[in-house]
Every structure is written in C-alpha cells, then in structure tokens.
Design a protein around this motif. Structure first.
Motif, PDB file in Angstrom:
ATOM      1  N   PHE A  40      -5.529  64.744  87.712  1.00  8.36           N
ATOM      2  CA  PHE A  40      -5.386  66.104  88.239  1.00  8.36           C
ATOM      3  C   PHE A  40      -6.672  66.929  88.129  1.00  8.36           C
ATOM      4  O   PHE A  40      -6.636  68.144  87.978  1.00  8.36           O
ATOM      5  CB  PHE A  40      -4.237  66.850  87.537  1.00  8.36           C
ATOM      6  N   VAL A  41      -7.819  66.252  88.255  1.00 12.06           N
ATOM      7  CA  VAL A  41      -9.112  66.938  88.171  1.00 12.06           C
ATOM      8  C   VAL A  41     -10.057  66.354  89.221  1.00 12.06           C
ATOM      9  O   VAL A  41     -10.062  65.142  89.452  1.00 12.06           O
ATOM     10  CB  VAL A  41      -9.743  66.759  86.761  1.00 12.06           C
ATOM     11  N   PHE A  42     -10.857  67.232  89.862  1.00 10.81           N
ATOM     12  CA  PHE A  42     -11.952  66.787  90.717  1.00 10.81           C
ATOM     13  C   PHE A  42     -13.161  66.545  89.825  1.00 10.81           C
ATOM     14  O   PHE A  42     -13.551  67.431  89.052  1.00 10.81           O
ATOM     15  CB  PHE A  42     -12.307  67.853  91.762  1.00 10.81           C
ATOM     16  N   HIS A 103      -3.874  74.415  91.113  1.00 12.52           N
ATOM     17  CA  HIS A 103      -4.712  74.607  89.925  1.00 12.52           C
ATOM     18  C   HIS A 103      -5.928  73.670  89.940  1.00 12.52           C
ATOM     19  O   HIS A 103      -6.890  73.891  89.210  1.00 12.52           O
ATOM     20  CB  HIS A 103      -3.894  74.397  88.641  1.00 12.52           C
ATOM     21  N   MET A 104      -5.891  72.654  90.794  1.00 10.46           N
ATOM     22  CA  MET A 104      -7.017  71.720  90.922  1.00 10.46           C
ATOM     23  C   MET A 104      -8.050  72.351  91.879  1.00 10.46           C
ATOM     24  O   MET A 104      -7.748  72.557  93.052  1.00 10.46           O
ATOM     25  CB  MET A 104      -6.562  70.376  91.497  1.00 10.46           C
ATOM     26  N   THR A 105      -9.220  72.664  91.365  1.00  9.67           N
ATOM     27  CA  THR A 105     -10.242  73.316  92.184  1.00  9.67           C
ATOM     28  C   THR A 105     -11.595  72.637  91.998  1.00  9.67           C
ATOM     29  O   THR A 105     -11.838  71.965  90.992  1.00  9.67           O
ATOM     30  CB  THR A 105     -10.376  74.812  91.844  1.00  9.67           C
ATOM     31  N   GLY A 106     -12.466  72.858  92.970  1.00 13.32           N
ATOM     32  CA  GLY A 106     -13.821  72.353  92.901  1.00 13.32           C
ATOM     33  C   GLY A 106     -14.748  73.223  93.740  1.00 13.32           C
ATOM     34  O   GLY A 106     -14.290  74.146  94.436  1.00 13.32           O
ATOM     35  N   MET A 107     -16.052  72.938  93.667  1.00  8.04           N
ATOM     36  CA  MET A 107     -17.040  73.728  94.386  1.00  8.04           C
ATOM     37  C   MET A 107     -18.167  72.804  94.862  1.00  8.04           C
ATOM     38  O   MET A 107     -18.660  71.987  94.098  1.00  8.04           O
ATOM     39  CB  MET A 107     -17.625  74.805  93.475  1.00  8.04           C
TER      40      MET A 107
END
Length: 111
Positions: A40-42, A103-107
């Motif tokens: 659940f993480v990028f 809730h899983m986000t990235g940039m």
C-alpha cells in the motif's frame, strides 16, 4: 594524407549522424524510471525527473491499485504485476494517488 572527396564526406557525415541518433535513442531510455506499488505504498514516494522521461508503475501487491493524477493521467485498475507507463512531456509537479486507496500518494517533479 588523403583528401576526402564529396562522396566520402557524405558517407562520413551519414555515419556520424546515424551514430548520434543511436546514442540519443539509447540515452533517452536510460533515463526511464520505475515506481513499485508494494504494501500500500508507492516506492519511491517522490521522483525528480527530466522532461521526456517515462515512468512505469508496477503493482507488486496482491490487491488491485490505480495511478491517478487529476487531469493528467489515469491508469486502468492494475492487478498483481500489471504495469502502467506515462511519459512526462511538460515540467511541473504531478501529485498522484490510488483511487481505490486514496491514502496512497506520490509525487513526480519534472524539470
């Protein structure tokens, strides 16, 4: 020392041009980047890249995920081992998330 005639110069120029094009094509692919979706993480959560870079996300989780940047790109639902790629053609900051698990986000920061 031999003087090159026009034909020899044309051949030499053509070979140099072909070599330069091959080098440019090879270099472009060397800059491509990967993001893994796992637990659940990028990973990595943030990338800094140059314009023209292609980023590929791979889902390594056992459940589906998506990759969405509002108004910029949207993947299909990615099952385990599915991939989504996007080529960044404009500079800027691209925030993204999983539409199934917000809730899983990235940039991606594109220079």
């Amino acid at each position: 020392m031999k003087t090159l005639n026009r034909r020899d110069l044309g051949v030499a120029f053509g070979l140099a041009l072909a070599a330069a094009m091959l080098l440019a094509a090879t270099t472009a692919h060397a800059d491509d980047m990967e993001v893994h979706i796992d637990n659940f993480v990028f990973q990595p959560a943030e990338l800094k890249i140059k314009v023209g870079t292609t980023v590929t996300w791979t889902n390594r989780d056992d459940i589906p995920h998506t990759v969405v940047s509002a108004g910029k790109f949207r993947s299909k639902t990615l099952d385990t081992d599915d991939k989504f790629s996007f080529t960044f053609t404009n500079a800027g900051d691209y925030k993204y998330f999983c539409s199934l698990h917000p809730h899983m986000t990235g940039m991606i920061k594109v220079e």
